[in-house]
Design an enzyme around this catalytic site. Structure first.
Site, PDB file in Angstrom:
ATOM      1  N   GLU A 135      -4.092  -9.003   0.690  1.00 19.82           N
ATOM      2  CA  GLU A 135      -4.480  -8.720   2.079  1.00 19.82           C
ATOM      3  C   GLU A 135      -5.997  -8.706   2.121  1.00 19.82           C
ATOM      4  O   GLU A 135      -6.633  -8.028   1.305  1.00 19.82           O
ATOM      5  CB  GLU A 135      -3.897  -7.380   2.514  1.00 19.82           C
ATOM      6  CG  GLU A 135      -3.858  -7.218   4.012  1.00 19.82           C
ATOM      7  CD  GLU A 135      -3.089  -5.972   4.415  1.00 19.82           C
ATOM      8  OE1 GLU A 135      -1.928  -5.786   3.982  1.00 19.82           O
ATOM      9  OE2 GLU A 135      -3.669  -5.166   5.153  1.00 19.82           O
ATOM     10  N   GLU A 188       0.822  -1.216   0.000  1.00 18.21           N
ATOM     11  CA  GLU A 188       0.000   0.000   0.000  1.00 18.21           C
ATOM     12  C   GLU A 188       0.853   1.262   0.000  1.00 18.21           C
ATOM     13  O   GLU A 188       0.607   2.197   0.748  1.00 18.21           O
ATOM     14  CB  GLU A 188      -0.932   0.007   1.217  1.00 18.21           C
ATOM     15  CG  GLU A 188      -1.910  -1.134   1.203  1.00 18.21           C
ATOM     16  CD  GLU A 188      -2.947  -1.074   2.329  1.00 18.21           C
ATOM     17  OE1 GLU A 188      -2.855  -0.181   3.186  1.00 18.21           O
ATOM     18  OE2 GLU A 188      -3.853  -1.923   2.320  1.00 18.21           O
TER      19      GLU A 188
END
Ligand code: GAL
Length: 740
Positions: free
Chosen positions: A500, A424
């Site tokens: 994730e 991210e």
């Protein structure tokens, strides 16, 4: 006879004097430690007698005390969709990891060093390490998770009294979770001949595998002239299965192709390992030897079949793990890691993602041995910050070196099947980030052409537009289940990984009413409900991932956030002191399974059945309240009974996402006694039963151990779980007695 033995001993002693000694690897474990900062501590004569004696691996911060003020961050967490900055307490665990620490130790070397090379190696040092040997700076390494080493041959002296001093410094606002502090992973001293294998010099791959033969390719980087390598390959039983002699050299590399007949493949189910014993000779004389463990396996990623292991399409049933070991902190401990993996094996989990950094060697060794696929990650930040003093400070100068070391140190582990270049990263926005993604991926490819690279992406719309997602070997999506279809459609790879998933929150054994599915819920007691319906505004409940995993063949698996609770990031209570550890775990901070464990187990563990009831049945409020009962089971249907009265049969069905995976009786009225469930198989036959009883008063403490034999090495651990039970032995779910 006696004389013959004596003679033999003499001959051996003389032989070892005359031929070169192979390498000697010594763990540097006994150190002196202080939190005072004083550069003169790098000088050999410095008096450290008042410092604390510690053994490494060591985490200076885990001893506490907890303090709300430590690393208190007033931030707006962009990736959590926050609009405004707010004060975050406990985000990094509220433990004293910031500031400086010094470690010192001494070591001895052989009396004759002229032909030797001396290395000092660190599996990680938290953080901003500066290493001094005999008063001179050997080198530095900022990133706390990076593996690094220095050639200190020119700084050492023969014999006793060599001193190494390490200064570490952790900046505030440098992490999004508890990073730990200090020399939290192994430190080794390596003494070898200058004519020898280079450090991390071997790369073993298996480019061809069939039932009859495996081609084992060994590339060894060497130092010196007139070299030859003799290789023995042994199976797990120690039998020699292949031998080879090699003199061919390409620059600094010597390359061997060795055939193994009837190879046994490594897989999570049967993790077969081989070892290569490599001996290096110069002009016929032995000068170095190393034993490298490896596995024979094939991996392939394709649009047609997704991820294949040894020709079998395989989905990742994975969990993300931070590196801390809960109450033990960040100091690596093999027994604690083995316990985690034992619990995850029973869960049916087959893969680990080392979020968001380089894993410990111990964890990789255990995953090789116990059979787990591994996604080895590198960074949580590139050039653009998430936290002020995060990796963004080092990216330009260190990213290439850190990736190189990650790959070179770990590439022989068969468990690793994918690299991750980042998680991210804010660089997902903008064209500079696309270039960085390409640059990093190429470094991985250069170092290891055999494994693909992913990045955990949360800015899915942005990476679809920019080309960031398209260039990666494996597009990894963090959450954003609603965008999977579009990502699959727009990206060229033909498959998508749930790098994730979930971020469902719960506290073990805590149930909240009314039972409703909702994001970001908080309660005055700072707990989350174990009905497994609470999540974050960027995430979801487990079933929303299950549907994608089950219905979309192009989804190659998931890595659930997280297998175990961890220190720091107490979402949704990150501004409610004293919350300071996570609620995301499938297991809690002590490693005990939450209810959610059985939801995943009912899908993932295909060799054993699961039948689990929630909630507990010890409600003290007025009887007659509606108390929903859920059953997590691998069976398709079940009947529930309260004190013998049937509450009806429930069957999994496609009516809703929840009904597909859980059995739910939403209208049960509470009355103390016994809650019993009878499970039915596909044929409608009753096949299993489970029950929960209302417990009486706490009466007795039971002590349960996870193992009965310990190795007396100062590191081995046994976990003792202490359930509190009533007179009849029923667990008391509400007992919160303080135990001493
Ligand atoms: C993700 C992030 C993780 C953790 C998680 C919590 O966005 O990658 O590190 O913060 O959210 O839900």
């Amino acid at each position: 006879m006696r004389n013959r033995i004596f003679l033999l001993v003499m001959v051996l002693a003389i032989a070892s004097l005359t031929s070169a000694q192979p390498r000697v690897v010594t763990g540097l474990t006994s150190w002196k430690f202080t939190r005072n900062d004083d550069l003169s501590a790098s000088v050999p004569g410095f008096d450290d007698s008042s410092w604390q004696s510690v053994s490494v691996p060591h985490d200076w911060a885990i001893y506490g005390p907890f303090d709300k003020e430590i690393d208190k961050q007033t931030v707006r967490i962009v990736q959590n969709n926050e609009e405004q900055a707010s004060e975050k307490t406990g985000r990094t665990g509220a433990l004293p990891f910031t500031g400086t620490g010094w470690y010192r130790t001494t070591f001895s070397l052989p009396g004759e060093l002229s032909s030797k090379q001396v290395l000092i190696t660190f599996d990680g040092a938290m953080s901003n390490a500066r290493v001094f040997v005999n008063g001179k700076e050997a080198g530095s390494r900022p990133y706390g998770y990076s593996y690094f080493w220095f050639d200190i041959s020119n700084l050492v002296k023969p014999g006793d009294g060599n001193v190494v001093a390490v200064r570490l410094e952790n900046l505030p606002f440098s992490s999004r979770w508890y990073p730990g502090a200090g020399l939290y992973r192994k430190v080794n001293l390596i003494v070898k001949d200058q004519t020898s294998f280079a450090h991390w010099g071997h790369f073993i791959t298996t480019p061809f595998v069939s039932d009859e033969t495996a081609r084992v390719n060994i590339r060894s980087r060497v130092q010196g002239e007139n070299l030859s390598i003799r290789t023995l390959i042994r199976d797990a039983g120690g039998n020699i299965v292949a031998e080879n002699q090699c003199t061919t050299r390409y620059g600094d590399d010597m390359i061997q192709d060795i055939a193994i007949k009837n190879p046994r493949r490594w897989s999570p189910e049967i993790p077969v390992l081989y070892t290569a014993e490599l001996s290096l000779y110069a002009n016929g004389e032995l000068c170095d030897s190393e034993t490298v463990r490896f596995g024979i396996r094939e991996i392939r990623y394709s649009a047609e079949k997704g991820f294949e292991l040894n020709g079998q399409p395989t989905k990742f049933k994975g969990v993300c793990l931070h590196h801390d070991l809960g109450p033990l902190g960040a100091a690596v401990n093999r027994a604690a890691l083995r316990r985690q993996l034992t619990i995850l094996k029973d869960l049916g989990c087959n893969a680990i993602r080392s979020s968001h950094n380089m894993p410990s060697m111990e964890q990789l060794e255990l995953c090789d041995e116990m059979g787990f696929l591994f996604l080895a990650e590198s960074f949580d930040e590139w050039k653009l910050p998430k936290v002020e003093n995060g990796y963004n400070l080092y990216f330009d100068d260190w990213a290439e070196k850190d990736v190189e070391n990650l790959v070179r140190a770990t590439r022989n582990h068969p468990c690793i099947v994918m690299w991750s270049a980042g998680n991210e990263v804010p660089d997902q926005w903008g064209s500079a980030g696309v270039k960085r993604a390409h640059w990093l991926q190429e470094i991985f490819h250069r170092e290891d052409p055999t494994r693909p690279v992913t990045v955990g992406m949360d800015q899915v719309k942005a990476v679809m537009e920019s080309g960031f997602g398209a260039l990666l070997d494996v597009p990894g999506l963090n959450y954003r289940t609603q965008l999977y279809e579009e990502a699959y459609d727009k990206f060229p790879q033909g498959f998508v990984l749930g790098s994730e998933t979930a971020s469902t929150v719960s506290s073990r054994g805590v149930y909240k009413f009314p039972v409703v599915k909702a994001a970001g819920v908080t309660y005055p007691d700072r707990q989350c409900s174990s009905y497994d319906l609470e999540y974050c505004n960027w995430s979801n409940i487990p079933e929303e991932d299950f549907v994608l995993q089950d219905d979309k063949p192009w989804v190659i698996g998931e890595f659930v956030w997280t297998g175990f609770d961890y220190l720091g990031e107490p979402t949704p209570y990150d501004n409610y002191w004293p919350s300071r550890s996570s609620y995301f775990g499938i297991c809690d901070l002590a490693g005990l399974p939450k209810d959610r464990y059985y939801l995943y187990r009912s899908r993932w563990n295909q060799s054993e059945s699961t039948l689990h009831i929630l909630p507990h049945w010890n409600w003290s409020g007025p009887e007659g309240e509606v108390t929903p009962v859920f059953v997590y089971t691998s069976y398709p249907a079940a009947e529930l009974f309260v004190n013998g009265k049937s509450q009806g049969m429930q069957r999994k069905h496609n009516g809703s996402v929840l009904n597909r995976y859980r059995l739910m009786w939403n209208e049960v009225t509470y009355e103390p006694g016994t809650l019993k469930v009878v499970a039915y198989d596909e044929a409608g036959k009753p096949v299993a039963e489970a029950a929960v009883h209302t417990a009486g008063k706490p009466y007795r403490i039971v002590l349960e151990v996870d193992r009965k034999t310990l190795i007396a090495d100062g590191e081995d651990l046994c976990y003792v779980t202490a359930p509190i039970v009533d007179k009849e032995g029923n667990p008391c779910p509400l007992a919160d007695n303080t135990l001493t």
